[in-house]
Write a protein that holds these residues in place. Structure first.
Motif, PDB file in Angstrom:
ATOM      1  N   GLU A 150       0.830  -1.210   0.000  1.00  0.00           N
ATOM      2  CA  GLU A 150       0.000   0.000   0.000  1.00  0.00           C
ATOM      3  C   GLU A 150       0.858   1.251   0.000  1.00  0.00           C
ATOM      4  O   GLU A 150       0.530   2.241  -0.675  1.00  0.00           O
ATOM      5  N   ARG A 151       1.977   1.216   0.726  1.00  0.00           N
ATOM      6  CA  ARG A 151       2.869   2.379   0.760  1.00  0.00           C
ATOM      7  C   ARG A 151       3.487   2.616  -0.614  1.00  0.00           C
ATOM      8  O   ARG A 151       3.629   3.757  -1.048  1.00  0.00           O
ATOM      9  N   CYS A 152       3.857   1.546  -1.294  1.00  0.00           N
ATOM     10  CA  CYS A 152       4.445   1.681  -2.626  1.00  0.00           C
ATOM     11  C   CYS A 152       3.424   2.226  -3.626  1.00  0.00           C
ATOM     12  O   CYS A 152       3.756   3.091  -4.454  1.00  0.00           O
ATOM     13  N   VAL A 153       2.199   1.731  -3.563  1.00  0.00           N
ATOM     14  CA  VAL A 153       1.158   2.220  -4.472  1.00  0.00           C
ATOM     15  C   VAL A 153       0.918   3.703  -4.241  1.00  0.00           C
ATOM     16  O   VAL A 153       0.800   4.487  -5.192  1.00  0.00           O
ATOM     17  N   THR A 154       0.879   4.132  -2.988  1.00  0.00           N
ATOM     18  CA  THR A 154       0.692   5.541  -2.672  1.00  0.00           C
ATOM     19  C   THR A 154       1.822   6.387  -3.236  1.00  0.00           C
ATOM     20  O   THR A 154       1.597   7.470  -3.784  1.00  0.00           O
ATOM     21  N   PHE A 155       3.049   5.897  -3.112  1.00  0.00           N
ATOM     22  CA  PHE A 155       4.198   6.629  -3.658  1.00  0.00           C
ATOM     23  C   PHE A 155       4.084   6.743  -5.171  1.00  0.00           C
ATOM     24  O   PHE A 155       4.323   7.812  -5.752  1.00  0.00           O
ATOM     25  N   ILE A 156       3.729   5.652  -5.827  1.00  0.00           N
ATOM     26  CA  ILE A 156       3.619   5.670  -7.289  1.00  0.00           C
ATOM     27  C   ILE A 156       2.485   6.587  -7.738  1.00  0.00           C
ATOM     28  O   ILE A 156       2.609   7.271  -8.769  1.00  0.00           O
ATOM     29  N   GLU A 157       1.410   6.633  -6.995  1.00  0.00           N
ATOM     30  CA  GLU A 157       0.319   7.549  -7.326  1.00  0.00           C
ATOM     31  C   GLU A 157       0.804   8.997  -7.345  1.00  0.00           C
ATOM     32  O   GLU A 157       0.357   9.804  -8.158  1.00  0.00           O
ATOM     33  N   ALA A 158       1.722   9.310  -6.447  1.00  0.00           N
ATOM     34  CA  ALA A 158       2.230  10.683  -6.361  1.00  0.00           C
ATOM     35  C   ALA A 158       3.349  10.974  -7.357  1.00  0.00           C
ATOM     36  O   ALA A 158       3.655  12.141  -7.615  1.00  0.00           O
ATOM     37  N   HIS A 159       3.971   9.933  -7.921  1.00  0.00           N
ATOM     38  CA  HIS A 159       5.106  10.122  -8.843  1.00  0.00           C
ATOM     39  C   HIS A 159       4.917   9.253 -10.090  1.00  0.00           C
ATOM     40  O   HIS A 159       5.861   8.646 -10.589  1.00  0.00           O
TER      41      HIS A 159
END
Length: 291
Positions: A150-159
């Motif tokens: 979930e943390r990785c998906v959130t990061f990718i959503e922002a970048h």
């Protein structure tokens, strides 16, 4: 009656340093490992490993026979990661690096070292960047580490745009790519996402020696073709004839949304705009707001 005794503690640093000096030290060692694809020889001490880790207790439970015992082969763990695990077992501390932390994390999970796993997860979150995030997502999906995923998906959503250009994105498995394509918060337009999915499928098909359309089948279902303007959809059809990627029925479904001027005729969320979706004239009749 004698008063109960009092437990007192000496300085932990010298103790840790002394034990750390035994890591990969052949002196008094009674077990040898051959580690990683490089087949590096690593020395260790049976009693310490077995009392600290159930995995090694099971692995080393057989008493060595007479003569020099043969090495224990661990071919799947890189030597650097294995030495980090040993250092943690000997000293209860570990030095982590950006380039190898995911390998240490994988070993910690495999060996059942929960404390080391949590230390690795905390470090990954701190150093997560565009180059690391896809590899971290793949590890999270493979090992079932839901919070990290979930943390990785959130990061990718922002970048999103930067991540789509990395080699790591092209090396994701279909299982790791699916949660990204199901996100409404990706900061990228659908046309660019379709191009990235095609590049991903080409690389995977070449590596796995499978047809592009076959490899991409579970992934392309999540592409939101109805968000494309008619001219873009026609161009996609033409490219799809030259290089099949998207099932014809999925393209037909997108055209149906255009013909009926309704977004609710498509299954699921395939007409819902993402955060990075560029506005197009026909979006007004989809009647599906940004999430």
């Amino acid at each position: 009656m004698e008063a109960p005794g009092l437990v007192v503690h000496g300085e932990p640093a010298p103790f840790s340093t002394a034990l750390g000096s035994l890591v990969n030290n052949p002196r008094f060692s009674d077990v040898r490992f051959v580690v990683g694809q490089e087949q590096r020889e690593v020395f260790a001490h049976r009693c310490l490993l077995t009392c600290r880790c159930n995995f090694f207790q099971r692995l080393l439970s057989t008493e060595p026979g007479p003569g020099a015992p043969g090495p224990v082969v661990l071919s799947t763990v890189p030597a650097e990661a294995f030495l980090a695990v040993l250092h943690f077992l000997y000293t209860n501390s570990v030095k982590l690096y950006h380039h190898s932390v995911l390998e240490v994390l994988t070993a910690a999970v495999e060996y059942g070292l929960e404390e080391l796993r949590e230390l690795c997860l905390e470090f990954v979150v701190k150093v997560l960047d565009v180059e690391l995030v896809c590899e971290a997502l793949q590890v999270a999906v493979t090992l079932g580490l839901r919070p990290l995923q979930e943390r990785c998906v959130t990061f990718i959503e922002a970048h999103s745009q930067e991540v789509l250009r990395t080699r790591g994105f092209l090396e994701l498995s279909a299982a790791a790519l699916l949660p990204l394509l199901r996100s409404d918060k990706l900061g990228v337009d659908e046309a660019e996402l379709i191009r990235a999915a095609r590049s991903w499928a080409r690389v995977g098909a070449a590596v796995l020696e499978r047809p592009v359309a076959e490899l991409a089948a579970p992934v392309v279902r999540e592409l939101r073709l109805a968000l494309l303007a008619p001219a873009e959809l026609r161009a996609l059809e033409e490219q799809n004839r030259r290089e099949p990627l998207i099932p014809v029925e999925q393209i037909v479904e997108a055209w149906r949304c255009h013909a009926l001027r309704r977004g609710d005729v498509a299954r699921g969320a395939l007409c819902r705009r993402r955060r990075g979706t560029l506005p197009r004239e026909h979006h007004r009749f989809l009647d599906l707001p940004f999430q």
